[in-house]
Design an enzyme around this catalytic site. Structure first.
Site, mmCIF file in Angstrom:
data_model
loop_
_atom_site.group_PDB
_atom_site.id
_atom_site.type_symbol
_atom_site.label_atom_id
_atom_site.label_comp_id
_atom_site.label_asym_id
_atom_site.label_seq_id
_atom_site.Cartn_x
_atom_site.Cartn_y
_atom_site.Cartn_z
ATOM 1 N N PRO A 112 0.824 -1.210 0.000
ATOM 2 C CA PRO A 112 0.000 0.000 0.000
ATOM 3 C C PRO A 112 0.857 1.259 0.000
ATOM 4 C CG PRO A 112 0.042 -1.001 2.196
ATOM 5 C CD PRO A 112 0.767 -1.940 1.276
ATOM 6 N N ASP A 113 0.314 2.358 -0.564
ATOM 7 C CA ASP A 113 1.024 3.625 -0.397
ATOM 8 C C ASP A 113 0.618 4.213 0.955
ATOM 9 O OD1 ASP A 113 -1.439 4.804 -0.783
ATOM 10 O OD2 ASP A 113 -0.961 5.728 -2.697
ATOM 11 N N PHE A 114 0.930 5.472 1.197
ATOM 12 C CA PHE A 114 0.675 6.040 2.520
ATOM 13 C C PHE A 114 -0.617 6.848 2.591
ATOM 14 C CE2 PHE A 114 5.102 5.094 2.257
ATOM 15 C CZ PHE A 114 5.390 4.564 3.497
ATOM 16 N N ARG A 115 -0.883 7.632 1.526
ATOM 17 C CA ARG A 115 -1.928 8.656 1.664
ATOM 18 C C ARG A 115 -3.130 8.467 0.760
ATOM 19 N NH1 ARG A 115 3.036 10.535 2.363
ATOM 20 N NH2 ARG A 115 3.461 11.563 4.329
ATOM 21 N N ASN A 144 11.144 4.922 -1.209
ATOM 22 C CA ASN A 144 10.633 3.620 -0.785
ATOM 23 C C ASN A 144 11.687 2.816 -0.036
ATOM 24 O OD1 ASN A 144 8.424 4.486 -2.134
ATOM 25 N ND2 ASN A 144 8.738 3.211 -3.949
ATOM 26 N N ASP A 165 11.149 -0.557 0.257
ATOM 27 C CA ASP A 165 10.814 -1.947 -0.058
ATOM 28 C C ASP A 165 11.920 -2.662 -0.836
ATOM 29 O OD1 ASP A 165 10.529 -0.977 -2.720
ATOM 30 O OD2 ASP A 165 8.398 -0.606 -2.421
ATOM 31 N N HIS A 184 14.989 7.590 2.074
ATOM 32 C CA HIS A 184 14.413 7.331 3.397
ATOM 33 C C HIS A 184 14.990 6.057 4.018
ATOM 34 C CE1 HIS A 184 10.763 10.075 2.323
ATOM 35 N NE2 HIS A 184 11.900 10.720 2.416
#
Ligand code: OAD
Length: 379
Positions: free
Chosen positions: A111-114, A185, A187, A204
């Site tokens: 999933p993304d965040f927003r 990301n 991931d 990040h």
């Protein structure tokens, strides 16, 4: 926070409470050399960063340097993917920077965040957090690391396959036209897709390595994976402190490599492609302002992102994307970025090659997974 103000630590425009502390992680990463990827480790580079970017900003906004005709010249004849591809071909572009966010991984099942219904920040109720960002805040993690590790189990790298967008970035590398890929990301799917580490800036941080928050002893991915999948809070074997993956939490500094590479890359950049990000987290979002004012910027996203507040723009006080400008510098291609990448590949005549690459790499991953499954079965 407006684009262009460039904080060094991670902050979101939605407002969190960063503690501004110099992070242990960034101190550690500061000791790593950047020489092998050409991102020189200059002392004081972040100060130079700020001065340079203020220089770029004033030059653009006050129209210093260059005549008026030059200012009116269109960067692209029209706002389209085809115009971007023509620009690449005609200018023989070899230095493309790609910038990415969670949207390039949603088709892999992460999933993304927003995003309103599916975004991570809208689905954290079960963790009973004071606010959604708390799961990535250092202060909260010190008090209660459990929610982060429960989430980490769900999102752990290694359980997902790279998407068409990842392989498109890999193709830009294979074709020799990728200057660098900047990702928010964690991931690791860019690495899995075959883009070499020196071409990637993980702004990040990463799950690849972890460190004890007390004594800074380092741990690898396998060690962390074992703890997370055993539902344990990872504790340091030396001092008993909590061990945290080296991903950047709100309030922490970004890795020093990020700043070194930004300084080297963005002046050289000939085209910026931004994919799958809301461009609301700083300092990443401000990178769009670091390329020259005549460099096209293409956004592949479900919605427009990174646009400056119109009032601030009218006052000449803010950077960011400007999709309405007559210069056609900024192109928004709205939709799923996998489709956008396929459309770009088609325009280049690479459609079959991209399809073939995705199929071949996915097959390899599946084979690898089934081998691991077979080995596990034997044990
Ligand atoms: P966001 O969730 O803020 O934004 C994702 C963007 O991608 C949104 O604009 C979506 O509409 C779009 N999107 C989603 N799926 C897409 C698809 N298949 N194709 C095209 N667009 C799609 O994620 P980020 O911008 O990555 O930081 O968020 C930035 C940072 O905020 C993250 O790195 C994370 C978070 O707090 C940390 O956790 C430290």
């Amino acid at each position: 926070m407006e684009a262009g103000s460039e904080p060094k630590n991670l902050v979101s425009e939605e407002g969190t409470a960063p503690d501004n502390a110099e992070s242990k992680e960034s101190e550690k990463s500061a000791s790593k050399s950047g020489s092998e990827d050409g991102c020189d480790d200059e002392a004081g580079s972040s100060h130079k960063n700020l001065v340079d970017s203020l220089g770029h900003f004033l030059k653009d906004k006050l129209h210093i340097g260059g005549d008026k005709a030059e200012k009116k010249k269109k960067v692209l004849p029209e706002k389209s993917l085809e115009a971007v591809v023509k620009y690449i071909e005609e200018k023989k572009v070899t230095k493309i920077i790609t910038m990415a966010g969670a949207g390039i991984s949603t088709s892999a099942g992460i999933p993304d965040f927003r995003s309103p219904k599916t975004g991570l920040y809208n689905n954290l109720a079960k963790y009973d957090l004071p606010h959604p960002h708390a799961i990535f805040e250092l202060d909260f993690f010190h008090k209660n690391p459990k929610p982060f590790f429960v989430l980490a189990k769900e999102l752990f790298p290694g359980s997902f396959k790279p998407t068409v967008s990842h392989y498109f970035i890999r193709m830009l590398y294979d074709k020799g036209i990728l200057l660098r890929h900047y990702t928010q990301n964690i991931d690791t799917l860019e690495r899995v897709s075959g883009v070499p580490g020196e071409k990637i800036v993980e702004a990040h941080g990463t799950f690849f390595t972890s460190h004890c928050l007390e004594c800074e002893l380092g741990y690898d991915l396998d060690w962390m994976k074992e703890k997370i999948f055993a539902d344990e809070i990872p504790k340091c074997i030396s001092c008993g402190g909590v061990v945290k993956p080296d991903i950047v939490f709100f309030g922490e500094n970004l890795p020093s490599r990020f700043f070194r590479c930004v300084e080297k890359d963005f002046d050289e950049c000939e085209l910026l492609i931004i994919m799958g990000t809301s461009l609301v987290v700083q300092p990443f979002a401000s990178l769009v302002d670091r390329v020259g004012s005549k460099i096209p910027r293409l956004l592949l996203n479900r919605e427009k992102a990174g646009t400056a507040n119109p009032v601030m723009r009218a006052l000449g006080l803010s950077g960011g994307m400007d999709f309405s400008s007559d210069s056609n510098r900024d192109v928004a291609w709205l939709g799923d970025c996998d489709d956008g990448c396929e459309a770009l590949a088609s325009a280049f005549g690479w459609a079959d090659e991209l399809k073939g690459l995705v199929a071949k790499e996915h097959e390899l991953i599946e084979k690898e997974e089934s081998k691991k499954g077979a080995v596990k079965g034997k044990i």
